[in-house]
Design an enzyme around this catalytic site. Structure first.
Site, PDB file in Angstrom:
ATOM      1  N   GLY A  11      30.978  40.959  44.239  1.00  0.00           N
ATOM      2  CA  GLY A  11      29.460  40.697  44.579  1.00  0.00           C
ATOM      3  C   GLY A  11      28.736  39.876  43.718  1.00  0.00           C
ATOM      4  N   ARG A  72      34.754  39.243  49.602  1.00  0.00           N
ATOM      5  CA  ARG A  72      36.302  40.032  48.840  1.00  0.00           C
ATOM      6  C   ARG A  72      37.179  40.355  50.010  1.00  0.00           C
ATOM      7  NH1 ARG A  72      31.259  43.971  47.521  1.00  0.00           N
ATOM      8  NH2 ARG A  72      31.155  43.850  45.158  1.00  0.00           N
ATOM      9  N   ASP A 103      35.495  42.161  37.509  1.00  0.00           N
ATOM     10  CA  ASP A 103      36.957  43.158  36.827  1.00  0.00           C
ATOM     11  C   ASP A 103      37.931  42.747  38.268  1.00  0.00           C
ATOM     12  OD1 ASP A 103      35.949  44.035  34.435  1.00  0.00           O
ATOM     13  OD2 ASP A 103      36.023  46.200  34.776  1.00  0.00           O
ATOM     14  N   THR A 125      28.134  39.476  37.625  1.00  0.00           N
ATOM     15  CA  THR A 125      28.149  40.706  38.115  1.00  0.00           C
ATOM     16  C   THR A 125      26.568  41.207  38.024  1.00  0.00           C
ATOM     17  OG1 THR A 125      28.068  43.319  38.932  1.00  0.00           O
ATOM     18  CG2 THR A 125      29.450  42.314  36.437  1.00  0.00           C
ATOM     19  N   ASP A 127      25.316  44.289  37.974  1.00  0.00           N
ATOM     20  CA  ASP A 127      25.892  46.342  37.299  1.00  0.00           C
ATOM     21  C   ASP A 127      26.066  46.375  35.413  1.00  0.00           C
ATOM     22  OD1 ASP A 127      26.044  45.657  40.004  1.00  0.00           O
ATOM     23  OD2 ASP A 127      28.251  46.590  39.697  1.00  0.00           O
ATOM     24  N   ASP A 129      28.544  45.685  34.123  1.00  0.00           N
ATOM     25  CA  ASP A 129      30.069  46.829  34.101  1.00  0.00           C
ATOM     26  C   ASP A 129      31.134  45.797  33.615  1.00  0.00           C
ATOM     27  OD1 ASP A 129      30.372  45.872  36.617  1.00  0.00           O
ATOM     28  OD2 ASP A 129      30.601  47.614  37.268  1.00  0.00           O
ATOM     29  N   ARG A 171      27.165  50.369  40.489  1.00  0.00           N
ATOM     30  CA  ARG A 171      28.072  50.842  40.687  1.00  0.00           C
ATOM     31  C   ARG A 171      28.030  51.518  40.029  1.00  0.00           C
ATOM     32  NH1 ARG A 171      32.026  48.376  43.938  1.00  0.00           N
ATOM     33  NH2 ARG A 171      30.773  46.357  43.535  1.00  0.00           N
TER      34      ARG A 171
HETATM   35  P1  ADP Z   1      34.419  42.303  40.699  1.00  0.00           P
HETATM   36  O1  ADP Z   1      35.405  41.168  41.019  1.00  0.00           O
HETATM   37  O2  ADP Z   1      33.097  42.052  41.608  1.00  0.00           O
HETATM   38  O3  ADP Z   1      35.398  43.050  40.235  1.00  0.00           O
HETATM   39  P2  ADP Z   1      36.721  43.205  43.582  1.00  0.00           P
HETATM   40  O4  ADP Z   1      37.197  44.041  42.598  1.00  0.00           O
HETATM   41  O5  ADP Z   1      36.170  43.149  44.728  1.00  0.00           O
HETATM   42  O6  ADP Z   1      35.313  42.414  42.555  1.00  0.00           O
HETATM   43  O7  ADP Z   1      37.377  42.013  43.184  1.00  0.00           O
HETATM   44  C1  ADP Z   1      37.004  40.651  43.772  1.00  0.00           C
HETATM   45  C2  ADP Z   1      38.328  39.843  44.174  1.00  0.00           C
HETATM   46  O8  ADP Z   1      38.861  39.529  43.436  1.00  0.00           O
HETATM   47  C3  ADP Z   1      38.706  40.150  45.484  1.00  0.00           C
HETATM   48  O9  ADP Z   1      38.300  40.944  47.039  1.00  0.00           O
HETATM   49  C4  ADP Z   1      40.133  39.430  45.581  1.00  0.00           C
HETATM   50  O10 ADP Z   1      40.510  38.878  46.029  1.00  0.00           O
HETATM   51  C5  ADP Z   1      40.580  39.470  43.627  1.00  0.00           C
HETATM   52  N1  ADP Z   1      41.221  40.721  43.471  1.00  0.00           N
HETATM   53  C6  ADP Z   1      41.149  41.922  42.875  1.00  0.00           C
HETATM   54  N2  ADP Z   1      41.861  42.545  42.893  1.00  0.00           N
HETATM   55  C7  ADP Z   1      43.259  41.755  42.106  1.00  0.00           C
HETATM   56  C8  ADP Z   1      43.994  42.370  41.935  1.00  0.00           C
HETATM   57  N3  ADP Z   1      45.002  43.216  41.011  1.00  0.00           N
HETATM   58  N4  ADP Z   1      44.947  41.047  41.879  1.00  0.00           N
HETATM   59  C9  ADP Z   1      44.366  39.775  42.222  1.00  0.00           C
HETATM   60  N5  ADP Z   1      43.442  40.061  42.599  1.00  0.00           N
HETATM   61  C10 ADP Z   1      42.766  41.012  42.713  1.00  0.00           C
HETATM   62  O1  F6P Z   2      28.470  45.274  41.982  1.00  0.00           O
HETATM   63  C1  F6P Z   2      27.177  44.451  42.342  1.00  0.00           C
HETATM   64  C2  F6P Z   2      26.713  46.077  43.431  1.00  0.00           C
HETATM   65  O2  F6P Z   2      25.860  45.161  44.167  1.00  0.00           O
HETATM   66  C3  F6P Z   2      26.581  47.582  42.797  1.00  0.00           C
HETATM   67  O3  F6P Z   2      25.585  47.307  42.553  1.00  0.00           O
HETATM   68  C4  F6P Z   2      26.701  48.156  44.165  1.00  0.00           C
HETATM   69  O4  F6P Z   2      27.213  49.154  44.225  1.00  0.00           O
HETATM   70  C5  F6P Z   2      27.108  46.891  44.963  1.00  0.00           C
HETATM   71  O5  F6P Z   2      28.183  45.596  44.857  1.00  0.00           O
HETATM   72  C6  F6P Z   2      26.829  46.925  47.034  1.00  0.00           C
HETATM   73  O6  F6P Z   2      28.101  46.140  47.369  1.00  0.00           O
HETATM   74  P1  F6P Z   2      27.748  45.874  49.191  1.00  0.00           P
HETATM   75  O7  F6P Z   2      27.785  44.607  49.157  1.00  0.00           O
HETATM   76  O8  F6P Z   2      29.226  45.712  49.214  1.00  0.00           O
HETATM   77  O9  F6P Z   2      27.205  46.788  49.630  1.00  0.00           O
END
Ligand code: ADP
Ligand code: F6P
Length: 342
Positions: A11, A72, A103, A125, A127, A129, A171
């Site tokens: 995000g 994503r 994360d 982010t 959040d 978090d 989130r």
């Molecule tokens: P955030 O980084 O905000 O936590 P996501 O969990 O959607 O958001 O992760 C963002 C991107 O990071 C994913 O779409 C993917 O491309 C990559 N990613 C997530 N998990 C993994 C993983 N276990 N190993 C490698 N890349 C990952």
């Molecule tokens: O992680 C950032 C965030 O804006 C959260 O606060 C919310 O739950 C989520 O992303 C919304 O995701 P999307 O943009 O996929 O609707």
């Protein structure tokens, strides 16, 4: 290290552009070439990678969103995706990567490092978090946006003697709700990390109006439940007030970053370059007690790693993010009608 790249993933959040700018400008000052990767890991795999100069990041520090776009891309969690991305990095001679995201994005950075491409994570982010940091890039701006909205809702709420449930993002974390609720003087703040009672909130609402209040403002973190479901439960618990629900939504993710987010992003972006210059990867940058810190993303807990792999392959978070408990106490102290049961 002579060639590095930067991407934004997950995000988006206000301040990501300021972080990209810092990576580019600091990298250039260190005599490096800096590349931008569009659309996060998806763009890495697609080879959407371009050289950046000082001008590329001119006039970006105050802009919301991310000019490198975010995506994503679950395929990057698979080794096949990672190797395809690395192929593209090799083609450009890129030796290290700065990943701005959450994360999930950190895991991608970890995998790149394991494959021989040092990558450093920055917490981006709204959040707040993310493990390993007191504050994330974008959180302060989101809270500022929410406070502005809450102040406006309070105006109309007071004019009509209404109760408002305002659903905010976050989130599974209650940070946005907690900080904005305190800053806006909300009557109740409901977050996933703490138990609360609908009956107690109804009592608070009734007592407040009896005592001459002309509104009742409840800030609800989305991680608890949706605003409409919350309002239904409030009615079932006996609420008779004129109740409205407002869901703030994605306005919380946009807008010009606050000075605090810009400074945080600038400090973190520059530090990421310093780490890559030393050939260090697999690290995430955070801020703790106003000082920059960096920690291994994955590894044994004893090394200070943010996360470890359990014997069954699942991930254990060693230093989970926690909302500051003192803010609960503060809210309780500042509201005679507090709903807290713990
Ligand atoms: P955030 O980084 O905000 O936590 P996501 O969990 O959607 O958001 O992760 C963002 C991107 O990071 C994913 O779409 C993917 O491309 C990559 N990613 C997530 N998990 C993994 C993983 N276990 N190993 C490698 N890349 C990952
Ligand atoms: O992680 C950032 C965030 O804006 C959260 O606060 C919310 O739950 C989520 O992303 C919304 O995701 P999307 O943009 O996929 O609707």
């Amino acid at each position: 290290m002579k060639r590095i790249a930067v991407l934004t993933s997950g995000g988006d959040s206000p301040g990501m552009n300021a972080a990209i700018r810092a990576v580019v400008r600091k990298g250039l000052n260190e005599g490096m070439e800096v590349f931008g990767i569009n659309h996060g890991y998806a763009g890495m795999v697609a080879g959407d990678i371009f050289p950046m100069d000082s001008k590329t990041v001119g006039d970006k520090i105050g802009r919301g969103g991310t000019f490198l776009y975010s995506a994503r891309y679950p395929e990057f969690a698979e080794e096949k995706g990672q190797l395809a991305g690395i192929e593209q990095l090799k083609k450009k001679g890129i030796e290290g990567v700065v990943v701005i995201g959450g994360d999930g994005s950190y895991h991608g950075a970890m995998r790149l490092t394991e494959h021989g491409y040092p990558a450093v994570g920055l917490p981006g982010t709204i959040d707040n978090d993310i493990v390993g940091t007191d504050f994330t890039i974008g959180f302060d701006t989101a809270v500022t946006t929410v406070v502005d909205a809450l102040d406006k809702i309070r105006d109309t709420s007071s004019s009509h003697h209404r109760t408002f449930v305002v659903e905010v993002m976050g989130r599974n974390a209650g940070d946005i709700a907690l900080w904005s609720g305190i800053a806006a003087g909300a009557d109740d703040i409901c977050i996933p990390e703490r138990e609360f009672s609908f009956e107690k909130i109804v009592e608070n609402i009734e007592r407040g109006y009896e005592q001459g209040k002309n509104h009742h403002l409840i800030v609800l973190a989305e991680g608890v439940m949706h605003g409409e479901a919350f309002a239904k439960k409030l009615k079932e618990a006996g609420d008779t007030s004129d109740l409205r629900v407002s869901v703030l939504g994605h306005i919380q993710r946009g807008g010009s970053p606050t000075a605090r987010d810009r400074v945080l992003a600038s400090r973190m972006g520059a530090h990421a370059v310093e780490l890559l210059k030393e050939g260090k990867g697999g690290l995430a940058i955070g801020i703790h007690n106003e000082e920059l810190v960096d920690s291994p993303i994955l590894g044994p807990a004893e090394t200070g790693a943010l996360m470890s792999v359990n014997p069954d392959g699942s991930i254990k978070v060693n230093q989970p993010h926690e909302v500051p408990i003192e803010l609960y106490r503060l809210n309780k102290d500042l509201n005679r009608t507090s709903n807290y049961i713990s």
